[in-house]
Scaffold this motif. Structure first.
Motif, mmCIF file in Angstrom:
data_model
loop_
_atom_site.group_PDB
_atom_site.id
_atom_site.type_symbol
_atom_site.label_atom_id
_atom_site.label_comp_id
_atom_site.label_asym_id
_atom_site.label_seq_id
_atom_site.Cartn_x
_atom_site.Cartn_y
_atom_site.Cartn_z
ATOM 1 N N GLY B 230 0.769 -1.228 0.040
ATOM 2 C CA GLY B 230 -0.013 0.006 -0.096
ATOM 3 C C GLY B 230 0.839 1.175 -0.173
ATOM 4 O O GLY B 230 1.790 1.433 0.832
ATOM 5 N N GLU B 235 -0.312 6.864 -8.662
ATOM 6 C CA GLU B 235 -0.414 5.407 -9.047
ATOM 7 C C GLU B 235 0.537 4.940 -10.135
ATOM 8 O O GLU B 235 1.059 3.844 -10.328
ATOM 9 C CB GLU B 235 -1.900 5.368 -9.335
ATOM 10 C CG GLU B 235 -2.258 3.842 -9.500
ATOM 11 C CD GLU B 235 -3.677 3.566 -9.579
ATOM 12 O OE1 GLU B 235 -4.638 4.410 -9.174
ATOM 13 O OE2 GLU B 235 -4.088 2.510 -10.411
ATOM 14 N N SER B 253 -3.237 -4.626 -9.697
ATOM 15 C CA SER B 253 -3.610 -3.172 -8.765
ATOM 16 C C SER B 253 -5.046 -4.141 -8.057
ATOM 17 O O SER B 253 -5.530 -4.865 -8.488
ATOM 18 C CB SER B 253 -4.217 -2.168 -9.899
ATOM 19 O OG SER B 253 -3.251 -1.843 -10.733
ATOM 20 N N ASP B 255 -6.853 -1.934 -5.333
ATOM 21 C CA ASP B 255 -7.695 -0.991 -4.838
ATOM 22 C C ASP B 255 -7.203 0.393 -4.561
ATOM 23 O O ASP B 255 -5.820 0.433 -4.665
ATOM 24 C CB ASP B 255 -8.186 -1.622 -3.277
ATOM 25 C CG ASP B 255 -9.475 -1.063 -2.875
ATOM 26 O OD1 ASP B 255 -10.091 -0.285 -3.531
ATOM 27 O OD2 ASP B 255 -9.675 -1.430 -1.685
ATOM 28 N N ARG B 256 -7.967 1.469 -4.402
ATOM 29 C CA ARG B 256 -7.407 2.796 -4.018
ATOM 30 C C ARG B 256 -8.353 2.965 -2.710
ATOM 31 O O ARG B 256 -9.632 2.892 -2.821
ATOM 32 C CB ARG B 256 -7.991 3.868 -5.079
ATOM 33 C CG ARG B 256 -6.741 3.814 -6.136
ATOM 34 C CD ARG B 256 -6.775 5.215 -6.611
ATOM 35 N NE ARG B 256 -6.008 6.423 -5.654
ATOM 36 C CZ ARG B 256 -4.699 6.560 -5.644
ATOM 37 N NH1 ARG B 256 -4.038 6.050 -6.846
ATOM 38 N NH2 ARG B 256 -4.155 7.308 -5.091
ATOM 39 N N ARG B 257 -7.696 3.228 -1.633
ATOM 40 C CA ARG B 257 -8.271 3.754 -0.416
ATOM 41 C C ARG B 257 -7.958 4.865 0.124
ATOM 42 O O ARG B 257 -6.732 4.827 0.325
ATOM 43 C CB ARG B 257 -8.310 2.582 0.792
ATOM 44 C CG ARG B 257 -9.657 1.862 0.911
ATOM 45 C CD ARG B 257 -9.751 0.854 1.984
ATOM 46 N NE ARG B 257 -8.923 -0.341 1.349
ATOM 47 C CZ ARG B 257 -8.482 -1.445 2.019
ATOM 48 N NH1 ARG B 257 -8.086 -1.215 3.398
ATOM 49 N NH2 ARG B 257 -7.940 -2.523 1.613
ATOM 50 N N GLY B 258 -8.445 6.160 -0.154
ATOM 51 C CA GLY B 258 -8.018 7.220 0.318
ATOM 52 C C GLY B 258 -6.978 7.528 -0.723
ATOM 53 O O GLY B 258 -7.092 7.650 -1.711
ATOM 54 N N ASP B 259 -5.743 8.111 0.096
ATOM 55 C CA ASP B 259 -4.698 8.282 -1.103
ATOM 56 C C ASP B 259 -4.009 7.130 -1.421
ATOM 57 O O ASP B 259 -3.140 7.497 -2.149
ATOM 58 C CB ASP B 259 -3.698 9.267 -0.218
ATOM 59 C CG ASP B 259 -4.379 10.584 0.213
ATOM 60 O OD1 ASP B 259 -5.226 11.153 -0.336
ATOM 61 O OD2 ASP B 259 -3.907 11.316 1.195
ATOM 62 N N PHE B 262 -3.334 0.296 -3.468
ATOM 63 C CA PHE B 262 -2.773 -0.978 -3.003
ATOM 64 C C PHE B 262 -2.510 -1.960 -4.240
ATOM 65 O O PHE B 262 -3.465 -1.740 -5.211
ATOM 66 C CB PHE B 262 -4.188 -1.612 -2.237
ATOM 67 C CG PHE B 262 -4.136 -1.158 -0.824
ATOM 68 C CD1 PHE B 262 -3.330 -1.268 0.263
ATOM 69 C CD2 PHE B 262 -4.935 0.220 -0.790
ATOM 70 C CE1 PHE B 262 -3.478 -0.773 1.366
ATOM 71 C CE2 PHE B 262 -4.893 1.009 0.599
ATOM 72 C CZ PHE B 262 -4.019 0.196 1.481
ATOM 73 N N GLU B 291 1.518 -0.137 3.611
ATOM 74 C CA GLU B 291 1.289 -1.632 3.952
ATOM 75 C C GLU B 291 2.586 -2.223 3.239
ATOM 76 O O GLU B 291 2.737 -2.042 1.856
ATOM 77 C CB GLU B 291 -0.246 -1.824 3.374
ATOM 78 C CG GLU B 291 -0.249 -3.326 3.331
ATOM 79 C CD GLU B 291 -1.348 -3.664 4.400
ATOM 80 O OE1 GLU B 291 -2.546 -3.212 4.133
ATOM 81 O OE2 GLU B 291 -1.201 -4.841 4.903
ATOM 82 N N GLU B 317 -13.017 -11.189 4.031
ATOM 83 C CA GLU B 317 -12.351 -9.930 4.092
ATOM 84 C C GLU B 317 -10.943 -10.013 4.995
ATOM 85 O O GLU B 317 -9.933 -9.754 4.433
ATOM 86 C CB GLU B 317 -13.034 -8.926 5.085
ATOM 87 C CG GLU B 317 -14.125 -8.278 4.044
ATOM 88 C CD GLU B 317 -13.484 -7.193 3.220
ATOM 89 O OE1 GLU B 317 -12.952 -6.183 3.820
ATOM 90 O OE2 GLU B 317 -13.969 -7.171 2.081
#
Ligand SMILES: Nc1ncnc2c1ncn2[C@@H]1O[C@H](COP(=O)(O)OP(=O)(O)OP(=O)(O)O)[C@@H](O)[C@H]1O
Ligand SMILES: [Mg+2]
Lengths: 242, 338
Positions: B230, B235, B253, B255-259, B262, B291, B317
């Motif tokens: 992360g 990107e 690729s 995910d994008r979470r916030g800025d 991942f 991450e 999850e």
């Protein structure tokens, strides 16, 4: 402690955790004293245990199946047989333990008939020979019945099936008793003779007359040993079949 | 401690075991997994002397289970799959019986019973009838009777099946504790259980062993150990830089979470560790790393590959939820063929 005794102790205690035990024992004692102390005895005024012993031959046919039906069938049904057979005990020890427990249970019932005998002895002149013979023979006959019941209990998971199989087998082995009772004259002599030879109860009746013959004693001992051994074989076979 | 050689067993026409061989050294905790009907229970029944094999041999502590059954039975404590107990007996009365029949000497019996009551957390229920206990507590009684004679070997057939997640964790901890001093074979359908408690795993399928190795080695044989990353940063640039490092097509690729962006990085040589990634992303480019961890392929993947499970597992999850999902519907993991 000896493994058979460990099994016997658990099994004997288990009897008292079920209402069946009290019903069976209560009914046995009730019927026994009913036949023993019925008005006939007082009218005739003869001190004898013969009535009671005559009755035992038939009484145990119905009581023993109720005492043995649970012993293996329940272990099979609950799956506890699987643990039992993985304990460091020989199969014959397990079988003998169960047998001892059942014998102790019935033995208790038999002992509880003694007060009636002493009562009779108090009132009349009791001949003790037949009494001793009857109790000895009674224990031997009960042993034979129990071994048969245990064997049938090991064949099934169903207590009712075990009960019925044992009852049926005991009835057949005791045909001579019933033929004698009905005193039907048109049955050839040799048939009644054959039947009384295999007749499980007959050997007891002669013992209860005070005639202790080694032949009768051996008959019961051999019968008992044979069915306990068969019982052990059934369990051994289970280890092969799964 | 345990040597099993070429065990075969038929039930009528059904072949339950088709030649099973393995060894367990003293002190090891071995996980036994496989789809329903694979032959786990059958193997355990043979080891405990409840069942005779058609062919092959099994030795415990150097003694053959067929030749010296009384001796081998003394070495073993057994918790059968169905956890059969005398329901009408009280916990204490039952454990005393188990001690007697297991040959615990009279003068040590009290101490032996007290020890297993303590170890298995039965103090609060020891006076109750077994039939009144909840499933988890019955399971503890089953474990307690298996341990009453302090055996060298414990054979536990699905010790945690049907328990709630809290009970599962407690029983697992118990098994871990037990396993520190003893040789344990434990079968289960919860693969996390094997990952959590076992040193080694055997996967059995249709009466044959299809995998037998230390857990970490078995898992690493699967090859690719992807890295999960992360990064907070541009990107596209991140992607190109990572592709230079690992080769094209290896950046997945996610995910994008916030800025943060991942992704999963495949095909990195194992010796290229986290340092190289950190150098590249943080030291050289000044991005923020949120991450970074190497994903170990799960036992589940290998299990499914070897036992022919075809259906895709339901995505979950995280591990905690996965444990919950598995324990509430064990059918999901069993998904093999019979
Ligand atoms: N008593 C029995 N009679 C007939 N077949 C049996 C018996 N016990 C097991 N089997 C068969 O033997 C095979 C192996 O069964 P086993 O119980 O060893 O599997 P398992 O790996 O323990 O499965 P599970 O995960 O469902 O407990 C299965 O095909 C099963 O149907
Ligand atoms: Mg099984």
């Amino acid at each position: 402690m000896n493994k058979a005794l460990v099994i016997a102790r658990r099994e004997f205690a288990a009897y008292w955790l079920s209402p069946i035990a009290y019903v069976v024992l209560g009914l046995f004692l009730f019927l026994n004293s009913y036949f023993f102390l019925n008005p006939m005895f007082f009218q005739m005024g003869i001190a004898t245990t013969q009535n009671m012993f005559n009755f035992w031959g038939q009484l145990f046919i119905f009581f023993i199946p109720a005492v043995t039906m649970r012993l293996w069938a329940e272990e099979r049904k609950q799956g506890t047989l699987e643990l039992l057979l993985t304990y460091p005990a020989k199969v014959p020890e397990l079988v003998f333990g169960k047998f001892l427990a059942a014998l102790a249970f019935i033995g208790l019932g038999v002992i509880l008939t003694l007060p009636a005998v002493f009562t009779v002895a108090h009132f009349g002149d009791l001949d003790w020979g037949p009494v001793v013979g009857g109790y000895l023979g009674g224990i031997l006959m009960v042993s034979a019945y129990l071994s048969l019941g245990l064997f049938f209990s090991s064949l099934t998971e169903n207590q009712i099936v075990a009960f019925l199989l044992t009852l049926f087998a005991l009835l057949i082995l005791n045909l001579s008793l019933f033929i004698q009772i009905s005193e039907s004259g048109n049955i050839p002599y040799w048939i009644t003779w054959m039947l009384s030879l295999v007749g499980l109860g007959n050997h007891f009746l002669s013992l209860a007359k005070g005639v202790v013959s080694s032949q009768d004693v051996l008959y019961y001992l051999a019968f008992t040993a044979f069915f306990l051994w068969m019982n052990a074989l059934v369990l051994e076979a289970k280890k092969w079949r799964g | 401690m345990i040597q099993v050689e070429n065990l075969k067993k038929h039930y009528g026409p059904t072949q339950a075991l088709a030649g099973v061989s393995f060894e367990v050294p003293r002190g090891e905790v071995l996980g036994f997994v496989g789809p329903n009907g694979a032959g786990k229970t059958t193997t355990m029944k043979i080891l405990t002397g409840f069942l005779y094999p058609d062919e092959g041999s099994a030795k415990l502590g150097g003694l053959d289970v067929l030749e010296q059954p009384l001796e081998t039975k003394k070495l073993v404590g057994y918790l059968p799959e169905s956890n059969p107990l005398y329901m009408e007996m009280s916990v204490l009365a039952y454990l005393r019986f188990a001690a007697d029949i297991r040959g615990v000497e009279g003068r040590y019996r009290k101490a032996a019973v007290e020890k297993v009551v303590r170890d298995c957390g039965l103090g609060g229920v020891k006076g109750k009838d077994i039939g009144e206990l909840s499933k988890g507590y019955k399971q503890r009684v089953g474990l307690a009777q298996a341990m009453i004679h302090d055996p060298d070997i414990l054979i536990l057939d699905e010790p945690t099946s049907g328990l709630d997640p809290n009970q599962i964790v407690e029983i697992r901890n118990l098994i871990k504790k037990i396993g520190q001093e003893r040789t344990v074979i434990l079968s289960t359908h919860y693969l996390q259980e094997v990952e959590a408690t076992c040193d080694r795993v055997i996967i059995i399928h249709q009466g044959r062993i299809v995998a037998d190795d230390k857990l970490d080695r078995l898992v690493s044989q699967d090859g690719d150990l992807p890295l999960l990353l992360g990064v907070v940063g541009p990107e596209e640039k991140i992607r190109t830089q990572l592709q230079e490092l690992a080769g094209k097509g290896n950046v997945e690729s996610l995910d994008r979470r916030g800025d943060a962006f991942f992704c999963r990085l495949h095909g990195l040589p194992r010796e290229m560790g986290n340092e190289a990634i950190f150098d590249l992303l943080v030291t050289r480019n000044g991005w923020k790393l949120v991450e970074l961890h190497r994903e170990t392929p799960r036992l589940e993947t290998i299990f499914r590959k070897l036992t022919g499970g075809t259906e895709e597992p339901v995505p979950v999850e995280d591990e905690r939820e996965e444990a919950l999902a598995a324990s509430s519907s064990p059918g999901e993991e069993k998904g093999g063929s019979e």
